[in-house]
Enzyme design. Sequence first.
Site, PDB file in Angstrom:
ATOM      1  N   LYS A 151      -7.107  68.865   9.945  1.00 36.18           N
ATOM      2  CA  LYS A 151      -7.180  68.729  12.067  1.00 36.18           C
ATOM      3  C   LYS A 151      -8.269  70.082  11.906  1.00 36.18           C
ATOM      4  O   LYS A 151      -7.855  71.226  11.407  1.00 36.18           O
ATOM      5  CB  LYS A 151      -5.226  69.163  12.357  1.00 36.18           C
ATOM      6  CG  LYS A 151      -5.855  68.782  13.717  1.00 36.18           C
ATOM      7  CD  LYS A 151      -4.737  69.017  14.373  1.00 36.18           C
ATOM      8  CE  LYS A 151      -4.676  69.056  16.173  1.00 36.18           C
ATOM      9  NZ  LYS A 151      -3.114  68.961  16.155  1.00 36.18           N
ATOM     10  N   LYS A 175      -8.630  64.518  10.832  1.00 33.52           N
ATOM     11  CA  LYS A 175      -9.112  65.163  12.662  1.00 33.52           C
ATOM     12  C   LYS A 175      -9.557  65.675  12.820  1.00 33.52           C
ATOM     13  O   LYS A 175      -9.774  66.760  12.813  1.00 33.52           O
ATOM     14  CB  LYS A 175      -8.000  64.769  12.614  1.00 33.52           C
ATOM     15  CG  LYS A 175      -7.288  64.954  14.352  1.00 33.52           C
ATOM     16  CD  LYS A 175      -6.119  65.048  15.017  1.00 33.52           C
ATOM     17  CE  LYS A 175      -5.606  65.226  16.291  1.00 33.52           C
ATOM     18  NZ  LYS A 175      -5.201  65.716  17.120  1.00 33.52           N
TER      19      LYS A 175
HETATM   20  C1  PBG Z   1      -2.015  68.918  19.549  1.00 38.71           C
HETATM   21  C2  PBG Z   1      -2.324  67.422  19.602  1.00 38.71           C
HETATM   22  C3  PBG Z   1      -3.874  67.161  19.945  1.00 38.71           C
HETATM   23  C4  PBG Z   1      -3.821  66.149  19.786  1.00 38.71           C
HETATM   24  C5  PBG Z   1      -3.117  65.200  18.274  1.00 38.71           C
HETATM   25  N1  PBG Z   1      -2.426  66.411  18.949  1.00 38.71           N
HETATM   26  C6  PBG Z   1      -4.072  68.388  20.587  1.00 38.71           C
HETATM   27  C7  PBG Z   1      -4.819  69.552  20.325  1.00 38.71           C
HETATM   28  O1  PBG Z   1      -4.313  70.300  18.755  1.00 38.71           O
HETATM   29  O2  PBG Z   1      -4.847  70.040  20.983  1.00 38.71           O
HETATM   30  C8  PBG Z   1      -5.287  65.839  19.942  1.00 38.71           C
HETATM   31  C9  PBG Z   1      -5.401  64.029  20.444  1.00 38.71           C
HETATM   32  C10 PBG Z   1      -6.557  63.732  20.519  1.00 38.71           C
HETATM   33  O3  PBG Z   1      -7.467  64.420  21.028  1.00 38.71           O
HETATM   34  O4  PBG Z   1      -6.844  62.182  20.952  1.00 38.71           O
HETATM   35  N2  PBG Z   1      -0.662  69.319  18.681  1.00 38.71           N
END
Ligand code: PBG
Length: 332
Positions: free
Chosen positions: A202, A256
């Site tokens: 991520k 992601k």
């Molecule tokens: C939070 C989380 C995020 C997303 C999914 N879980 C945001 C972040 O890490 O700030 C993002 C999903 C999206 O942008 O569609 N842990």
Amino acid sequence: MRPTVAPFPAARLRRTRKSDALRALTRENRISCEDLIWPMFVCDGQNERQTVGSMPGVERKSIDLIVEAAREARDLGIPAICLFPYTDASLKTETCEEAWNPDNLSNRAISAIKSAVPEVAIMTDIALDPYNANGHDGIVRNGEIVNDETVDALVKMALAQAEVGADILGPSDMMDGRIGAMRTALEAEGHSNVAILSYTAKYASAFYGPFRDAVGASGALKGDKKTYQMDPANSNEALRLVERDLMEGADMVMVKPGMPYLDICRRVKDSFGVPTYAYQVSGEYAMIKAAAQNGWIDGEKVMLESLMAFRRAGCDGVLTYFAPEVARALNG
Ligand code: PBG
């Protein structure tokens, strides 16, 4: 495998492109409703829907309407949904206890869906950001996002979700050691069949902006997430993370964001051959929607093409806000 090409005119590669029939027969990848995980935002209330300005077509819904959406997923042939809570600001603290409250919004939604639509797999999010006064995924002490204390909190959160019937836990926090800690706790507490789809690679991405609006975290976040989410410049590090998470007991792994990181999806699939998913995140969705609304692109075609890209890159499935729209398009 290296594709061979006879010299022209023995090979005319246009031959297999000449008609729908030939194109169908030679198509290498297909998208199907069965590849989709539909992320949704749950809010308090009854029969309550709130539009998310930066994500046209996406709404936060109260539990009763989320249950209806889960039925819709089932009827469309979408195997899984993923829940994100919009937590009231008054419940956000520095210690994040609301995250493992067995009765919090997300856990109430899980049990309601589980009893009404047991066929749909429920995926969750495990990270402290919806419950954290400073918007971070981990507990903050003197400006540092502390790892091990956060992992203890995440384990409590995971157990609370497993207890109410979550099928797939989605740790999105990027702390070290969390998969192993969760797997050990799940085994010890009689939840050996609960799967973990780790948000393994991520990235610290600007594509999450609209999501943070949707869950009400934008105002809360102080600073950025670069000390725990990955540097967009890195690729080998993603493979180390995948290997680490698999060794700790992850069942499935995720990359992601999605489209800007298709190279990572391909490397992960080729290197490990495990169930691999991409998250087409909020910013990717918003860009396509906004351009379509302006009449600059054909929204439906771009949506389908973007999803085909994930299949081509080796993904087994995609988390996408387009899920119901894609399913409707595929089902005709
Ligand atoms: C939070 C989380 C995020 C997303 C999914 N879980 C945001 C972040 O890490 O700030 C993002 C999903 C999206 O942008 O569609 N842990």
